[in-house]
Design a protein around this motif. Structure first.
Motif, PDB file in Angstrom:
ATOM      1  N   PRO A 288       0.947  -1.146   0.082  1.00 18.30           N
ATOM      2  CA  PRO A 288      -0.019   0.117  -0.100  1.00 18.30           C
ATOM      3  C   PRO A 288       0.705   1.249  -0.081  1.00 18.30           C
ATOM      4  CG  PRO A 288       0.140  -0.935   2.391  1.00 18.30           C
ATOM      5  CD  PRO A 288       1.117  -1.977   1.490  1.00 18.30           C
ATOM      6  N   ASP A 289       0.175   2.447  -0.150  1.00 14.08           N
ATOM      7  CA  ASP A 289       0.903   3.711  -0.307  1.00 14.08           C
ATOM      8  C   ASP A 289       1.876   3.989   0.750  1.00 14.08           C
ATOM      9  OD1 ASP A 289      -1.537   3.410  -2.046  1.00 14.08           O
ATOM     10  OD2 ASP A 289      -1.094   5.670  -2.343  1.00 14.08           O
ATOM     11  N   LEU A 290       1.560   3.829   2.037  1.00 12.23           N
ATOM     12  CA  LEU A 290       2.438   4.105   3.063  1.00 12.23           C
ATOM     13  C   LEU A 290       3.265   3.138   3.599  1.00 12.23           C
ATOM     14  CD1 LEU A 290      -0.316   6.275   5.046  1.00 12.23           C
ATOM     15  CD2 LEU A 290       1.458   6.987   3.489  1.00 12.23           C
ATOM     16  N   CYS A 291       3.520   1.999   3.039  1.00 13.66           N
ATOM     17  CA  CYS A 291       3.943   0.677   3.388  1.00 13.66           C
ATOM     18  C   CYS A 291       5.064   0.223   2.528  1.00 13.66           C
ATOM     19  CB  CYS A 291       3.098  -0.535   4.069  1.00 13.66           C
ATOM     20  SG  CYS A 291       1.921   0.107   5.203  1.00 13.66           S
ATOM     21  N   LYS A 292       6.254  -0.306   3.043  1.00 12.45           N
ATOM     22  CA  LYS A 292       7.239  -1.264   2.382  1.00 12.45           C
ATOM     23  C   LYS A 292       7.634  -2.622   3.161  1.00 12.45           C
ATOM     24  CE  LYS A 292       9.233   3.161   0.237  1.00 12.45           C
ATOM     25  NZ  LYS A 292      10.698   3.802   0.272  1.00 12.45           N
ATOM     26  N   LYS A 293       7.738  -3.348   2.283  1.00  9.24           N
ATOM     27  CA  LYS A 293       8.218  -4.671   2.779  1.00  9.24           C
ATOM     28  C   LYS A 293       9.730  -4.823   3.092  1.00  9.24           C
ATOM     29  CE  LYS A 293       7.489  -9.827   1.689  1.00  9.24           C
ATOM     30  NZ  LYS A 293       7.278 -10.658   0.430  1.00  9.24           N
ATOM     31  N   ASP A 294      10.253  -5.064   4.501  1.00  7.98           N
ATOM     32  CA  ASP A 294      11.782  -5.151   4.833  1.00  7.98           C
ATOM     33  C   ASP A 294      12.100  -6.386   4.604  1.00  7.98           C
ATOM     34  OD1 ASP A 294      10.967  -6.772   6.721  1.00  7.98           O
ATOM     35  OD2 ASP A 294      10.955  -5.177   8.328  1.00  7.98           O
ATOM     36  N   ALA A 295      13.481  -6.582   4.933  1.00 11.04           N
ATOM     37  CA  ALA A 295      14.283  -7.919   4.458  1.00 11.04           C
ATOM     38  C   ALA A 295      13.775  -9.062   5.311  1.00 11.04           C
ATOM     39  CB  ALA A 295      15.631  -7.638   4.678  1.00 11.04           C
ATOM     40  N   SER A 296      12.976  -8.946   6.461  1.00  9.66           N
ATOM     41  CA  SER A 296      12.416  -9.993   7.177  1.00  9.66           C
ATOM     42  C   SER A 296      11.044 -10.282   6.521  1.00  9.66           C
ATOM     43  CB  SER A 296      12.338  -9.585   8.608  1.00  9.66           C
ATOM     44  OG  SER A 296      11.294  -8.503   8.715  1.00  9.66           O
ATOM     45  N   GLY A 297      10.512  -9.546   5.725  1.00  7.36           N
ATOM     46  CA  GLY A 297       9.242  -9.959   5.085  1.00  7.36           C
ATOM     47  C   GLY A 297       8.124  -9.243   5.718  1.00  7.36           C
ATOM     48  N   ASP A 298       8.483  -8.464   6.597  1.00  6.56           N
ATOM     49  CA  ASP A 298       7.391  -7.565   7.432  1.00  6.56           C
ATOM     50  C   ASP A 298       7.166  -6.256   6.602  1.00  6.56           C
ATOM     51  OD1 ASP A 298       6.839  -9.412   9.578  1.00  6.56           O
ATOM     52  OD2 ASP A 298       8.297  -8.478  10.742  1.00  6.56           O
ATOM     53  N   TYR A 299       5.779  -5.807   6.866  1.00  6.62           N
ATOM     54  CA  TYR A 299       5.572  -4.444   6.098  1.00  6.62           C
ATOM     55  C   TYR A 299       5.725  -3.583   7.404  1.00  6.62           C
ATOM     56  CZ  TYR A 299       4.043  -6.668   1.851  1.00  6.62           C
ATOM     57  OH  TYR A 299       3.918  -7.394   0.665  1.00  6.62           O
ATOM     58  N   ARG A 300       6.723  -2.378   6.851  1.00  8.51           N
ATOM     59  CA  ARG A 300       6.733  -1.134   7.836  1.00  8.51           C
ATOM     60  C   ARG A 300       6.266  -0.236   7.125  1.00  8.51           C
ATOM     61  NH1 ARG A 300       8.350  -3.763  12.520  1.00  8.51           N
ATOM     62  NH2 ARG A 300       9.790  -5.413  11.861  1.00  8.51           N
ATOM     63  N   CYS A 301       5.409   0.670   7.927  1.00  9.49           N
ATOM     64  CA  CYS A 301       4.675   1.618   7.485  1.00  9.49           C
ATOM     65  C   CYS A 301       4.990   2.981   8.028  1.00  9.49           C
ATOM     66  CB  CYS A 301       3.215   1.447   7.736  1.00  9.49           C
ATOM     67  SG  CYS A 301       2.515  -0.069   6.940  1.00  9.49           S
ATOM     68  N   GLU A 302       4.576   4.163   7.611  1.00  9.12           N
ATOM     69  CA  GLU A 302       5.100   5.574   7.943  1.00  9.12           C
ATOM     70  C   GLU A 302       3.672   6.258   8.226  1.00  9.12           C
ATOM     71  OE1 GLU A 302       5.753   7.496   3.570  1.00  9.12           O
ATOM     72  OE2 GLU A 302       7.379   6.764   4.336  1.00  9.12           O
TER      73      GLU A 302
END
Length: 302
Positions: A288-302
């Motif tokens: 989604p617009d405010l999130c990115k997938k990190d190296a661990s596979g979790d989505y981190r949002c701002e």
């Protein structure tokens, strides 16, 4: 008059799926009735989009977001200009974090019907999130002029950001009374005071919301999840959303707004996103617009 009139069953289903949201009817009973009438409409007339949109809306309430999106896409393939399907799909896009797509879909809805009250409400909410308070107020007031009864939720935040605190408190209280039809009298006033005044008013409101959320009679009220998230009770809110069927998904209007940043960035959010079904959608359709997938596979949002 006509027991085989498919569109009547479809429209009845649309009203039934919304009844818990606005009238406080039993969620499970209303959902079953809505799904039954929607499927009956499809048996009678398979080329209708609206009954599929009702089924998709039901999936959204059940937090089956991937299934909901598939149903919306089927409906739009059948009737690309169906108004209700386009509008409810725009709410689904917001619920799952696709804010840019949501705006584009809302613009399509308003091109089909420039005076659809709830589309004006949602477009006004988008403008408020973007900081265009004058534009948001104009959209809300236009919605009220053409018959909207639920513009006050966004108007309350517009008024609050404009320093019109008396108006904000009254608008939010009216909105919360509407969306919390089964809550005890005066609850809307208490929560609105907590939102507008902060401080001691917030503590009183938070205590009241916690008490109500613990009661079997009101534990599924979606407005309580909305309030808990707004008051910063993120882990409590996440658990409530995952564990319970809720009368409304209005908590999403906090989560993806500027007021939801603390919830989106909380350590508990990635696990919540998995449990609630967001990640299933994001893996299929992209972040989604405010999130990115990190190296661990979790989505981190701002």
């Amino acid at each position: 008059l006509d027991p085989d009139f498919a569109r009547a069953y479809s429209k009845l289903a649309a009203l039934q799926i919304l009844a818990p949201h606005y009238l406080g009817t039993d969620l499970a009973t209303s959902t079953r009735a809505a799904e039954s009438n929607a499927r009956r409409a499809l048996v009678l007339q398979p080329d209708l989009a609206e009954p599929r949109a009702v089924i998709a809306f039901s999936f959204d309430l059940q937090k089956r977001y991937l299934a909901a999106r598939a149903e919306y896409e089927k409906a739009l393939a059948i009737e690309p200009d169906d108004l209700l399907t386009n509008f409810w799909f725009s709410t689904h896009l917001m619920e799952t974090g696709y804010l840019g797509e949501r705006v584009a879909r809302l613009q399509r809805v308003l091109a089909l019907d420039p005076l659809l009250p709830n589309a004006l409400n949602h477009f006004g909410a988008t403008l408020e999130w973007q900081g265009d308070l004058q534009g948001a107020r104009q959209a809300m007031e236009r919605a009220k002029t053409v018959g909207s009864a639920n513009s006050d939720l966004t108007l309350g935040f517009v008024s609050l950001r404009q320093g019109r605190t008396v108006e904000a408190k009254a608008e939010l209280a009216r909105a919360l009374d509407l969306f919390g039809a089964n809550l005890p009298r005066g609850t809307g006033d208490i929560i609105a005071s907590g939102v507008v005044e902060g401080g001691e008013g917030r503590l009183v409101a938070l205590k009241r919301v916690r008490e109500l959320a613990a009661l079997p009679a009101s534990r599924n009220e979606g407005v309580l999840a909305w309030a808990l998230m707004l008051f910063g009770e993120h882990e409590h809110t996440f658990a409530m959303i995952v564990d319970r069927p809720l009368t409304t998904d209005m908590w999403n209007s906090v989560l993806w707004s500027p007021r939801g940043k603390a919830a989106r960035t909380s350590p508990a959010f990635p696990e919540f996103a998995r449990k609630v079904g967001f990640v299933d959608v994001w893996e299929r359709y992209g972040p989604p617009d405010l999130c990115k997938k990190d190296a661990s596979g979790d989505y981190r949002c701002e």
